[in-house]
Every structure is written in structure tokens, then in C-alpha cells.
Design a protein around this motif. Structure first.
Motif, PDB file in Angstrom:
ATOM      1  N   ALA A  62       0.807  -1.218   0.000  1.00  0.00           N
ATOM      2  CA  ALA A  62       0.000   0.000   0.000  1.00  0.00           C
ATOM      3  C   ALA A  62       0.840   1.268   0.000  1.00  0.00           C
ATOM      4  O   ALA A  62       0.289   2.371  -0.069  1.00  0.00           O
ATOM      5  CB  ALA A  62      -0.927  -0.002   1.216  1.00  0.00           C
ATOM      6  N   LYS A  63       2.150   1.160   0.071  1.00  0.00           N
ATOM      7  CA  LYS A  63       3.009   2.342   0.055  1.00  0.00           C
ATOM      8  C   LYS A  63       2.904   3.025  -1.298  1.00  0.00           C
ATOM      9  O   LYS A  63       3.015   2.404  -2.347  1.00  0.00           O
ATOM     10  CB  LYS A  63       4.450   1.931   0.337  1.00  0.00           C
ATOM     11  N   ALA A  64       2.674   4.342  -1.260  1.00  0.00           N
ATOM     12  CA  ALA A  64       2.478   5.093  -2.507  1.00  0.00           C
ATOM     13  C   ALA A  64       3.720   5.016  -3.388  1.00  0.00           C
ATOM     14  O   ALA A  64       4.846   5.176  -2.917  1.00  0.00           O
ATOM     15  CB  ALA A  64       2.142   6.541  -2.194  1.00  0.00           C
TER      16      ALA A  64
ATOM     17  N   ASN B 238      -1.548   4.320  -0.646  1.00  0.00           N
ATOM     18  CA  ASN B 238      -2.323   4.984   0.388  1.00  0.00           C
ATOM     19  C   ASN B 238      -2.258   6.493   0.217  1.00  0.00           C
ATOM     20  O   ASN B 238      -1.169   7.080   0.161  1.00  0.00           O
ATOM     21  CB  ASN B 238      -1.800   4.610   1.777  1.00  0.00           C
ATOM     22  N   VAL B 239      -3.421   7.106   0.134  1.00  0.00           N
ATOM     23  CA  VAL B 239      -3.519   8.553   0.044  1.00  0.00           C
ATOM     24  C   VAL B 239      -4.553   9.001   1.064  1.00  0.00           C
ATOM     25  O   VAL B 239      -5.645   8.443   1.143  1.00  0.00           O
ATOM     26  CB  VAL B 239      -3.937   9.010  -1.378  1.00  0.00           C
ATOM     27  N   GLY B 240      -4.229  10.031   1.867  1.00  0.00           N
ATOM     28  CA  GLY B 240      -5.184  10.530   2.848  1.00  0.00           C
ATOM     29  C   GLY B 240      -4.495  10.941   4.125  1.00  0.00           C
ATOM     30  O   GLY B 240      -3.302  11.279   4.122  1.00  0.00           O
ATOM     31  N   ALA B 241      -5.231  10.892   5.218  1.00  0.00           N
ATOM     32  CA  ALA B 241      -4.695  11.238   6.530  1.00  0.00           C
ATOM     33  C   ALA B 241      -4.406   9.973   7.310  1.00  0.00           C
ATOM     34  O   ALA B 241      -4.830   8.887   6.943  1.00  0.00           O
ATOM     35  CB  ALA B 241      -5.698  12.123   7.286  1.00  0.00           C
ATOM     36  N   VAL B 242      -3.678  10.128   8.401  1.00  0.00           N
ATOM     37  CA  VAL B 242      -3.297   8.965   9.198  1.00  0.00           C
ATOM     38  C   VAL B 242      -4.525   8.225   9.693  1.00  0.00           C
ATOM     39  O   VAL B 242      -4.562   6.997   9.753  1.00  0.00           O
ATOM     40  CB  VAL B 242      -2.410   9.413  10.382  1.00  0.00           C
ATOM     41  N   GLU B 243      -5.580   8.986  10.053  1.00  0.00           N
ATOM     42  CA  GLU B 243      -6.786   8.361  10.587  1.00  0.00           C
ATOM     43  C   GLU B 243      -7.651   7.740   9.503  1.00  0.00           C
ATOM     44  O   GLU B 243      -8.542   6.951   9.788  1.00  0.00           O
ATOM     45  CB  GLU B 243      -7.613   9.406  11.353  1.00  0.00           C
ATOM     46  N   ARG B 244      -7.436   8.144   8.259  1.00  0.00           N
ATOM     47  CA  ARG B 244      -8.329   7.666   7.181  1.00  0.00           C
ATOM     48  C   ARG B 244      -7.546   7.558   5.886  1.00  0.00           C
ATOM     49  O   ARG B 244      -7.414   8.516   5.132  1.00  0.00           O
ATOM     50  CB  ARG B 244      -9.520   8.637   7.025  1.00  0.00           C
ATOM     51  N   TRP B 245      -7.009   6.393   5.633  1.00  0.00           N
ATOM     52  CA  TRP B 245      -6.297   6.135   4.386  1.00  0.00           C
ATOM     53  C   TRP B 245      -7.265   5.666   3.313  1.00  0.00           C
ATOM     54  O   TRP B 245      -8.290   5.058   3.612  1.00  0.00           O
ATOM     55  CB  TRP B 245      -5.218   5.058   4.584  1.00  0.00           C
ATOM     56  N   ASN B 246      -6.885   5.908   2.092  1.00  0.00           N
ATOM     57  CA  ASN B 246      -7.657   5.405   0.956  1.00  0.00           C
ATOM     58  C   ASN B 246      -6.672   4.872  -0.075  1.00  0.00           C
ATOM     59  O   ASN B 246      -5.811   5.609  -0.561  1.00  0.00           O
ATOM     60  CB  ASN B 246      -8.506   6.523   0.343  1.00  0.00           C
ATOM     61  N   TYR B 247      -6.765   3.572  -0.374  1.00  0.00           N
ATOM     62  CA  TYR B 247      -5.904   3.003  -1.414  1.00  0.00           C
ATOM     63  C   TYR B 247      -6.486   3.389  -2.764  1.00  0.00           C
ATOM     64  O   TYR B 247      -7.550   2.900  -3.162  1.00  0.00           O
ATOM     65  CB  TYR B 247      -5.829   1.481  -1.274  1.00  0.00           C
ATOM     66  N   THR B 248      -5.809   4.272  -3.472  1.00  0.00           N
ATOM     67  CA  THR B 248      -6.379   4.837  -4.693  1.00  0.00           C
ATOM     68  C   THR B 248      -5.271   5.214  -5.659  1.00  0.00           C
ATOM     69  O   THR B 248      -4.080   4.983  -5.378  1.00  0.00           O
ATOM     70  CB  THR B 248      -7.241   6.067  -4.351  1.00  0.00           C
ATOM     71  N   ILE B 249      -5.673   5.812  -6.775  1.00  0.00           N
ATOM     72  CA  ILE B 249      -4.713   6.283  -7.781  1.00  0.00           C
ATOM     73  C   ILE B 249      -4.992   7.756  -8.053  1.00  0.00           C
ATOM     74  O   ILE B 249      -6.133   8.206  -8.048  1.00  0.00           O
ATOM     75  CB  ILE B 249      -4.817   5.472  -9.095  1.00  0.00           C
ATOM     76  N   VAL B 250      -3.923   8.508  -8.302  1.00  0.00           N
ATOM     77  CA  VAL B 250      -4.035   9.919  -8.662  1.00  0.00           C
ATOM     78  C   VAL B 250      -3.030  10.209  -9.761  1.00  0.00           C
ATOM     79  O   VAL B 250      -2.000   9.549  -9.885  1.00  0.00           O
ATOM     80  CB  VAL B 250      -3.780  10.840  -7.442  1.00  0.00           C
ATOM     81  N   GLY B 251      -3.343  11.209 -10.567  1.00  0.00           N
ATOM     82  CA  GLY B 251      -2.415  11.604 -11.624  1.00  0.00           C
ATOM     83  C   GLY B 251      -3.140  12.014 -12.891  1.00  0.00           C
ATOM     84  O   GLY B 251      -4.366  11.900 -13.018  1.00  0.00           O
ATOM     85  N   ASP B 252      -2.359  12.504 -13.837  1.00  0.00           N
ATOM     86  CA  ASP B 252      -2.921  13.005 -15.094  1.00  0.00           C
ATOM     87  C   ASP B 252      -3.640  11.898 -15.859  1.00  0.00           C
ATOM     88  O   ASP B 252      -4.655  12.149 -16.520  1.00  0.00           O
ATOM     89  CB  ASP B 252      -1.793  13.592 -15.954  1.00  0.00           C
ATOM     90  N   ALA B 253      -3.144  10.654 -15.768  1.00  0.00           N
ATOM     91  CA  ALA B 253      -3.766   9.558 -16.509  1.00  0.00           C
ATOM     92  C   ALA B 253      -5.205   9.328 -16.053  1.00  0.00           C
ATOM     93  O   ALA B 253      -6.071   8.954 -16.847  1.00  0.00           O
ATOM     94  CB  ALA B 253      -2.948   8.279 -16.345  1.00  0.00           C
ATOM     95  N   VAL B 254      -5.484   9.564 -14.767  1.00  0.00           N
ATOM     96  CA  VAL B 254      -6.844   9.413 -14.269  1.00  0.00           C
ATOM     97  C   VAL B 254      -7.752  10.466 -14.890  1.00  0.00           C
ATOM     98  O   VAL B 254      -8.880  10.181 -15.313  1.00  0.00           O
ATOM     99  CB  VAL B 254      -6.868   9.504 -12.731  1.00  0.00           C
ATOM    100  N   ASN B 255      -7.251  11.688 -14.960  1.00  0.00           N
ATOM    101  CA  ASN B 255      -8.040  12.766 -15.560  1.00  0.00           C
ATOM    102  C   ASN B 255      -8.305  12.512 -17.035  1.00  0.00           C
ATOM    103  O   ASN B 255      -9.403  12.749 -17.544  1.00  0.00           O
ATOM    104  CB  ASN B 255      -7.318  14.106 -15.380  1.00  0.00           C
ATOM    105  N   VAL B 256      -7.284  12.031 -17.743  1.00  0.00           N
ATOM    106  CA  VAL B 256      -7.450  11.726 -19.162  1.00  0.00           C
ATOM    107  C   VAL B 256      -8.526  10.667 -19.362  1.00  0.00           C
ATOM    108  O   VAL B 256      -9.384  10.772 -20.247  1.00  0.00           O
ATOM    109  CB  VAL B 256      -6.111  11.264 -19.777  1.00  0.00           C
TER     110      VAL B 256
END
Length: 591
Positions: A396-398, A510-528
Motif C-alpha cells: 500500500a506504500k504510494a 495509500n492517500v489521505g490522513a493517518v486516521e483515514r487512508w484510501n488506497y487509490t490512484i491519482v495523476g494526469d492519466a486518471v483525468n485523461v
């Protein structure tokens, strides 16, 4: 009660100890006699085959010329085959690679000549084996293909110090199995039911060489498989079972005793280690339900009951409380196994217990079940299972990775929902997302999130895969077919879906705060990918599903045949144009 229990326990211990010693002695004697009886039966079956090939060799070497030696050897084949039960066929291998054989016909009344195609009868192969052993006759290779595996016993025919041929006797494992099945006593004079006994021969590498069982009708072509793959559940547990203590006499004879549990049944397995003249190690043995052969176990149980009678009342109380305690503990253990397998969906609450400590554990387990069932509805179980399998801290490490992303959206959903109640809208979305999620998980994808009436999924993380683009395209194909079937089944709930697939670099983890992680993806490819999904409705009429792909995805997938080029298009928020392709199965007839 304590004093009575203690006194009865002492009496019981002395009784059990004495009877256990006697029982072990009887079992040991039966084991030695049983395995030796099998060995004797096998020797009586196999020895004539070895004697026959040696006799053919001796007769051939007495001839005046090498040519007459080969001729006379062939003449003896018919008499040997009719006279020796264990020999299924005889093969003669010559230096010029000529191989000729004679064997029993299927009706066992006639003999037929044949030309073996197996390489184990090649003259050069025989020379190799002959050079590795000082024995004559010697064992050849085992042939495990087909429905009737066999072994060979071979002698070298020599003339003037030179090997002019090899004569091999074919001994089928089916015939050896019939010998194993023919015994009907336990080695100490007691008749036994042959329908209860399974007998076997193993190699030193725990592979099944011969097998006879009235209950497990396994095919002959399973022979030479390892005991873990052969198909017999009792033999499969042999390697993990412990040897029972035996006397020095039994150990010197190579006899072993194993108690193997298969479910609620206990089997007694005995086997003996044998070393053939050429140094090969084999194990012959048999197993049977403990209470069907070794009456000594029953006698031991009876002696235990004699001791238990002294403390009968206290034993009843102990058994009563033990059962009251064991039953809920078994349920708790089974529930814990379900938790380990992430199976939360269909678990009924555990019953309450009158034992305070057990009731506390049961209540806590029921509360955990409710919490996990609720959690599994919000966190994709497949994602959680993948992260746990890979190591959640590491997986889960980004990090930056190239993934294939899939975006979906229902066209005109606002107008669809205007004339429906909240419950109807939720039911429609839930049924729709169930189809999409099934397609994603069927192709090892990861569902990221649901955004309104859309879904985001990706391939390539947390499980790394080279073919993530191909898997995403295959999942989209399944989605399109599922949507079409759902529309046909319920025309009143017909929907049209835009699906976009794009491949590119993103940040995943993992993206988010220590109390609330979210395993997700971010980046330009998502927007495209999101913009590409919006573009889908403008380049083609959406009927059922419209699946568009970026040029990056098509290239990563190796330009599959099931897509059509739809031109270069600009997408909002990105410089330059994007090459757009469409899944052929979603292209509508446009006028």
C-alpha cells in the motif's frame, strides 16, 4: 469428587499403560508379519520374471554363433510367456536398434508380436543402465504413460565378451496390483475383509509404483505420481504423519507404523523399507481403518472403560462440561477461520453460552462479525485480500507505476433518476455496479471507488501484471455483454453506459490522513480517462455500452483485433490530441 477422580485416574493409568504395551506388541507383530507376507507374495510374483530372462540369456549364450544365439533367444519367448504368469511380454533389443517383442493378446489365449516404440527399449539406453549396475538381470526404467504402466527386468546376451542384445521382460503394474489385492489375512493368522485393505508400493521419492484399493478406484495412469498428487487421501498425509514408536527388532527390519487421521476416521498404515539388488529403495505396505483390522485397539478401549467405571459419575460430569465448553469453542474456532479467509457475508450470530467466559468471547465475536460485515460493504474485499497477501505495509506504500484505468458513467442518469424514488434509484445502481464489479474481479482488477453513477477501476496494482491492458479490455467486453443482457431482461430499467480505458503513469497507494487512508490512484492519466469517458458519447451513438480506448492502451495491449480507430480528439485539460479507439462490439449501426 476430587479424591475419587484422582484414585480412579491412577487405576486408569495403570490399566491403560499395561494394555498399551500389550497392544503395541501385538500391532508390531502383525505389522512385521503383514509386510513380510506382502514381500513374499511380490517375490513369488517377480522372481520368475527375473529367472526367465536370465534363463533366456544363458540358453542363448550356449549357442555356437551370435546369429544363432539371437535366433534361439527369440524361440524361447513363446514358452516363457505361456509359462510365467508375471511376464506380460518379452522384448529383444539389438545393437542395430532393431527392437522386437512378443506379448499376450487381450484375450490372454494368443500371443502377438509387436515393435515397442518406447525409448526405454533402445539398445543404447540399455547399455547405459547396464553400465551403472553390477547386477544381471537388472531393473530397467519404469514406463508410466498410458493406462497400464510397467517395469522391465533385463539381461544382457553376450558373445565373445561383447553384448549382442538385451532381452527384457515386461512386468505390468496392473499385475503387481493384482498380487497386492489377493491377500486375505493380517499376517498373524486372522482373516480380514479384503474390501477394507489398501495396499501399495512406493519409491524412495514417495511416488506410487503399484496400488490396490477396493474403495479408491484410481486409474492406472496415476501411477508414478507423488503421493500428494496421486489421489488417495490417506497416502497424501503419509509424509506429514509421525512414525509410532516401535521396538529395535521392527526398526532393524525397516518396518514403520503410522496412525493417519482423515476426518473422524483413524487409519493404521504399516510399511517396510526394501532395497533391491541394484540398490533401489522401495516401500511396500498397506493401510486400513483401525477398528476394522486391529482388534487390539478395541481391546484397549474396553480396558479403558473398565478403569473409567471406578470414576463413572465424575467422568460423566467432566464429559458434560467438556462438551458444553467444546461446542461453542468449535464454533468460535470455525468463525476465526472464516475471518482469516475474509468470509464475512453469510455468518449467523454464534449462540450465547451459559459459561460466562465463553459467553464473553461469543459476544465479542458476534460484535466483530457485525463490524466486519459492515466494513466489507464499504471496503472492497478483493482489494483487502490482495493487500494482505502481498503485505499491506509494502503493497500500500504510494509509488509511481504504469497502470490501465477504466472509468464508467451512465449516460443521462439525471433524467433517469428524476422519475424514480430514492429506493428505486439505489436498487438500479446497486444492480448495475454488481455487474461491473464482477467483470473487474473476474479479470483480477481492482475497484477503486464509485463516484455517483460511475465507477473507477484499475489493473496493475497491487498485483503487478504485464498484461494489465489486455485484462482491462477483456473486462470491458464482459461489462458490455452484461449490460446488454440486463437491458434485454428489464427494458423498463434500460441504461446506456460510457466506458473509457486509458493506460499511463499514476501514483498508486495509500492517500489521505493517518486516521483515514484510501488506497487509490491519482495523476494526469486518471483525468485523461475521465475526459475520454465523456468523449465517448460524442464520437458514437451509445446503445447499451460504448467502450473507447486511448492509443496508449491499444499500443500496450499489442493492437488487438477487436478495436477500431476513431480518430484523434482533443480532451479538456490536456494539450495535444488523444488517439481514440472503440471496442468493435460496442459500435452501433450509424446512418
Amino acid at each position: 469428587m476430587t479424591v475419587v477422580t484422582l484414585c480412579g485416574g491412577i487405576v486408569l493409568y495403570m490399566s491403560v499403560h499395561t494394555n498399551l504395551k500389550n497392544t503395541r506388541s501385538l500391532i508390531e507383530k502383525a505389522s512385521i508379519m503383514s509386510t513380510e507376507s506382502i514381500n513374499n507374495a511380490l517375490a513369488a510374483y517377480m522372481t520368475p520374471a527375473f529367472t526367465s530372462v536370465h534363463a533366456i540369456k544363458t540358453y542363448a549364450e550356449e549357442q555356437p554363433t551370435a546369429q544363432s544365439a539371437i535366433f534361439r533367444a527369440r524361440q524361447t519367448f513363446r514358452g516363457v510367456l505361456f509359462g510365467v504368469k508375471s511376464v506380460e511380454g518379452l522384448v529383444l533389443s539389438l545393437p542395430n536398434e532393431t527392437v522386437w517383442g512378443l506379448k499376450h493378446a487381450k484375450n490372454r489365449q494368443d500371443l502377438v508380436s509387436f515393435h515397442p516404440e518406447q525409448s526405454l527399449f533402445d539398445f543404447s539406453r540399455m547399455q547405459t543402465i547396464d553400465a551403472e549396475t553390477d547386477e544381471d538381470p537388472f531393473w530397467g526404467d519404469f514406463y508410466a504413460s498410458g493406462e497400464d504402466p510397467f517395469a522391465t527386468a533385463t539381461s544382457a546376451i553376450k558373445f565373445d565378451g561383447e553384448t549382442i542384445g538385451y532381452v527384457s521382460a515386461i512386468i505390468t503394474m496392473k499385475g503387481v496390483g493384482s498380487v497386492l489385492a489377493s491377500r486375505d489375512d493380517d499376517g498373524v493368522g486372522n482373516d480380514i475383509d479384503a474390501e477394507d485393505v489398501t495396499r501399495f508400493i512406493l519409491t524412495d521419492k514417495n511416488r506410487v509404483l503399484a496400488y490396490s484399493s477396493p474403495t479408491n478406484e484410481l486409474q492406472q495412469h496415476n501411477l508414478l505420481a507423488s503421493i500428494s498428487e496421486f489421489g488417495d487421501p490417506v497416502l497424501a498425509k503419509l509424509e506429514t504423519s509421525k512414525k509410532q514408536p516401535f521396538s529395535q527388532r521392527a526398526r532393524q527390519r525397516g518396518v514403520e507404523l503410522h496412525l493417519i487421521y482423515d476426518g473422524e476416521d483413524m487409519y493404521v498404515l504399516v510399511m517396510q523399507k526394501l532395497i533391491s539388488p541394484d540398490g533401489e529403495v522401495y516401500y511396500v505396505g498397506e493401510y486400513q481403518l483401525a477398528n476394522s483390522r486391529y482388534d487390539e485397539f478395541t481391546r484397549l478401549i474396553n480396558s479403558v472403560f473398565a478403569g473409567v467405571a471406578v470414576v463413572f459419575l465424575s467422568a460423566l460430569v467432566a464429559i458434560f462440561f467438556a462438551r458444553r465448553l467444546a461446542s461453542p469453542l468449535k464454533g468460535i474456532a470455525a468463525r476465526a477461520q472464516k475471518f482469516g479467509a475474509l468470509e464475512f457475508e453469510h455468518l449467523d450470530p454464534l449462540p450465547r453460552s451459559h459459561i460466562r467466559e465463553v459467553d464473553q468471547i461469543t459476544s465479542a465475536m458476534n460484535a466483530s462479525t457485525s463490524g466486519l460485515q459492515a466494513m466489507s460493504r464499504y471496503i472492497p474485499k478483493s482489494l483487502y485480500a490482495k493487500l494482505m497477501a502481498l503485505g499491506i505495509d509494502r503493497a500500500a506504500k504510494a509509488k509511481e507505476a504504469e497502470l490501465t484505468i477504466l472509468f464508467t458513467d451512465i449516460e443521462g442518469f439525471t433524467s433517469i433518476s428524476e422519475h424514480r424514488s430514492a429506493g428505486e434509484v439505489a436498487s438500479l445502481l446497486n444492480n448495475h455496479f454488481k455487474l461491473l464489479v464482477s467483470a473487474v474481479e473476474a479479470h483480477q482488477g481492482t475497484v477503486d471507488k464509485f463516484v455517483g453513477d460511475g465507477m473507477l477501476a484499475f489493473w496493475g496494482a497491487p498485483n503487478e501484471m504485464e498484461d494489465h491492458a489486455q485484462r482491462a479490455i477483456a473486462a470491458a467486453e464482459d461489462m458490455a455483454r452484461a449490460i446488454q443482457r440486463a437491458n434485454e431482461a428489464a427494458p423498463e430499467n434500460e441504461i446506456h453506459v460510457r466506458i473509457a480505458i486509458h493506460t499511463g503513469p499514476v501514483i498508486v497507494g495509500n492517500v489521505g490522513a493517518v486516521e483515514r487512508w484510501n488506497y487509490t490512484i491519482v495523476g494526469d492519466a486518471v483525468n485523461v480517462c475521465s475526459r475520454l469517458q465523456s468523449l465517448g458519447g460524442t464520437i458514437s451513438t451509445v446503445k447499451g455500452a460504448c467502450v473507447v480506448l486511448s492509443g496508449e492502451t491499444v499500443e500496450k495491449a499489442g493492437h488487438p483485433d477487436n478495436v477500431t480507430y476513431r480518430g484523434s480528439h482533443e480532451v479538456r485539460g490536456r494539450k495535444g490530441k488523444v488517439e481514440v479507439w472503440q471496442l468493435n462490439s460496442t459500435i452501433c449501426d450509424e446512418q
